[in-house]
Design a protein around this motif. Structure first.
Motif, mmCIF file in Angstrom:
data_model
loop_
_atom_site.group_PDB
_atom_site.id
_atom_site.type_symbol
_atom_site.label_atom_id
_atom_site.label_comp_id
_atom_site.label_asym_id
_atom_site.label_seq_id
_atom_site.Cartn_x
_atom_site.Cartn_y
_atom_site.Cartn_z
ATOM 1 N N THR A 174 5.183 -14.302 7.569
ATOM 2 C CA THR A 174 6.198 -14.131 6.520
ATOM 3 C C THR A 174 6.400 -15.380 5.676
ATOM 4 N N LEU A 199 0.103 -8.846 1.435
ATOM 5 C CA LEU A 199 0.902 -7.659 1.139
ATOM 6 C C LEU A 199 0.017 -6.426 0.946
ATOM 7 N N ILE A 240 9.464 -7.594 1.649
ATOM 8 C CA ILE A 240 8.975 -6.871 2.827
ATOM 9 C C ILE A 240 9.641 -5.513 3.030
ATOM 10 N N TYR A 252 11.720 -3.696 12.981
ATOM 11 C CA TYR A 252 11.241 -5.003 12.510
ATOM 12 C C TYR A 252 11.879 -6.061 13.410
#
Length: 331
Positions: A174, A199, A240, A252
């Motif tokens: 991330t 991505l 995200i 998540y």
């Protein structure tokens, strides 16, 4: 000068290993040890499924609560028959590691997580502090350690459940996806990575595996926080979250915040967890989306079978703090 530096590093490793040996001399890891060290949990009622532990923000040479968290992780791994351990990043403070030979590998990892039930596969993502050092070394260490697995900066793993069904685990980096790092000099290395390529890969792997019974995404940065960074996660969330929602991701799991959290934002079908209590802890507060938040060292135990996702937070004293079940048949 180099001789002195090598001598200092060698002394650091030796001292750490000696400390670990002295503090574990009375803890013989046999059946009696595990029988007298038990976590009171309802997870044991689930006989089938795949089990893993989740810990984050831990690499501090055994300081703060790192050593006690490791002790109870070993107990949990034995008691719940864990198949793997996941790290949500910030594996080495303050500035990552210098190489695969850095003494931190011994003093912060090998000499701390040395309980016999911790020698299962570890799957690891990078945190922002890892980018202050040689992040490539953490990938390369996968070729040295049998249990350390970081094949790339981002990757996936498909698990086939014995009773039928699949669990799709997606491990993100991330850091390059976090717009907040674009103008921070100490994190410029994160912005030299190809975030757009990641991505594109992320969306494609979610699309290709839409039929998985469970999809769980792991990253370092939380998209919602009941802790120190409450109100400061909007930038990375904007990158995200749309893909999590579009492809109906179930959960998540992040770190970054040094605590334990379960956040349920209104209108979202994604369960948001934070397991960043591997060592140092920070304050939390009750927010509009908080289902659970505690300023506590600890880790998560996750068990998944064909129908149910179960997560339980365990603190550094072996106490079960919070239990959550997600029943797929009721979604």
């Amino acid at each position: 000068m180099k001789f002195i530096q090598r001598l200092v590093l060698a002394t650091l490793v030796s001292s750490s290993l000696t400390y670990a040996a002295e503090h574990q001399q009375d803890e013989v890891f046999d059946e009696h040890y595990y029988q007298t060290h038990q976590i009171k949990s309802s997870i044991t009622d689930m006989d089938d499924g795949y089990t893993f532990l989740v810990v984050g923000d831990w690499g501090r040479n055994g300081h703060f609560a790192q050593r006690s968290v490791a002790k109870w992780m070993d107990v949990a791994s034995y008691q719940f028959d864990a198949d793997m351990i996941i790290s949500t990043g910030d594996n080495f403070y303050e500035n990552g590691v210098a190489s695969v030979n850095d003494p931190y590998w011994q003093s912060s990892y090998e000499a701390i997580y040395d309980g016999p039930s911790l020698f299962v596969d570890w799957y690891v993502v990078l945190g922002n502090h890892d980018y202050r050092g040689n992040w490539q070394a953490q990938i390369d260490y996968s070729d040295i350690s049998r249990r350390w697995n970081m094949p790339a900066q981002y990757f996936e793993k498909m698990i086939k459940l014995e009773e039928g069904g699949t669990v799709h685990l997606v491990f993100l980096d991330t850091n390059p996806l976090n717009p907040d790092y674009q103008h921070e000099p100490k994190y410029q290395e994160t912005q030299r990575q190809d975030g757009k390529a990641q991505l594109a890969w992320f969306e494609q792997t979610l699309k290709d595996n839409e039929n998985a019974d469970w999809t769980i995404v792991i990253g370092h940065h939380p998209l919602y926080s009941s802790g120190k960074r409450y109100g400061e996660t909007g930038a990375v969330r904007g990158v995200i979250e749309p893909l999590l929602e579009k492809y109906e991701v179930d959960a998540y799991i992040a770190g970054h915040e040094h605590d334990l959290q379960h956040n349920k934002p209104a209108g979202s079908s994604v369960e948001h967890f934070v397991s960043g209590g591997g060592s140092e802890i920070r304050p939390v507060a009750q927010r509009e989306f908080t289902a659970f938040a505690k300023s506590s060292a600890g880790f998560a135990v996750v068990k998944v079978n064909h129908h149910t996702f179960t997560l339980e937070f365990i603190d550094d004293k072996g106490k079960a703090l919070y239990h959550y079940d997600l029943d797929k048949s009721k979604k």
